[in-house]
Design a protein around this motif. Structure first.
Motif: not given
Lengths: 115, 114
Positions: B35, B37, B91, B102-107, B110
């Motif tokens: 993703y 952002q 991300f 269920t999706q689990y996101f990384g940090p 940037r």
């Protein structure tokens, strides 16, 4: 197509008062709905998930959300805000039209908590 | 405590340079998502992999972006050449498709392109 609208871009509450973050969804079938939270400079953390079991879903950190099909709403609530709740909150609907769990994100609601 | 990891966490580069971002999904998860952002566009899906195969990259600018999974423990997102408009937080998320997906996101990474 699935979509989600978060009705408030910013919400400000005092510590210890209730929190209400509003979300309306559009879906052509029974959706899966999620709330994710993002603290500053962090990734997204799952708060809770609705998948057509109980309409009232309890999540982490005292949050809960109620699925109301008649109102196409999935509002997030918490009885008493804590300073650590200050973050951005995303309402999310899953779109399985492409054969997989594609997440459609709302624009986000930034929650500020004042002492 | 299993989690998605991403490297680097921050990247500053100059326009025209190649950028590679890496993601290690949660062990055993068979789906991986990238993703982007930004303030203007919010969260956008760029690419989706199932069992290492790219199944949907319709959200990704094809001329400069590429995504791969060389093995089950590594997903990469590459931009070549980078442009200032690519500045964003990227991300990675992973999920076990069944039963919960269920999706689990990384940090996130940037990225700043000057």
């Amino acid at each position: 197509a699935q979509s989600v609208t978060q009705l408030d871009s910013h919400v400000s509450v005092s510590e210890g008062t209730p929190v209400l973050l509003r979300c309306n969804y559009s879906s052509s079938y029974s959706p899966s709905l999620f709330w994710y939270v993002q603290h500053p400079n962090k990734g997204l953390q799952l708060l809770l998930k609705y998948t057509s079991a109980a309409t009232l879903v309890k999540g982490i950190n005292g949050f809960e959300a109620e699925f109301k099909k008649s109102e196409t709403s999935f509002h997030l609530t918490k009885p008493s805000a804590h300073m650590s709740d200050a973050a951005e909150y995303f309402c999310v609907v899953s779109d399985r039209g492409g054969g997989y769990n594609k997440l459609i994100f709302g624009a986000g609601t930034r929650l500020a908590v004042h002492p | 405590d299993a989690r998605v990891t991403q490297t680097p966490r921050h990247k500053v580069t100059e326009m025209g340079q190649e950028v590679t971002m890496r993601c290690q999904p949660i062990l055993g998860h068979n789906t991986v998502f990238w993703y982007r952002q930004t303030m203007m566009q919010g969260l956008e899906l760029l690419a989706y992999f199932r069992n290492r195969a790219p199944l949907d990259d319709s959200g990704m600018p094809k001329d400069r972006f590429s995504a791969e999974m060389p093995d089950a423990t590594l997903a990469t997102l590459k931009i070549q050449p980078s442009e200032p408009r690519d500045s964003a937080v990227y991300f990675c998320a992973s999920a076990l498709e069944f039963p919960t997906d269920t999706q689990y996101f990384g940090p996130g990474t940037r990225l700043t392109v000057l």
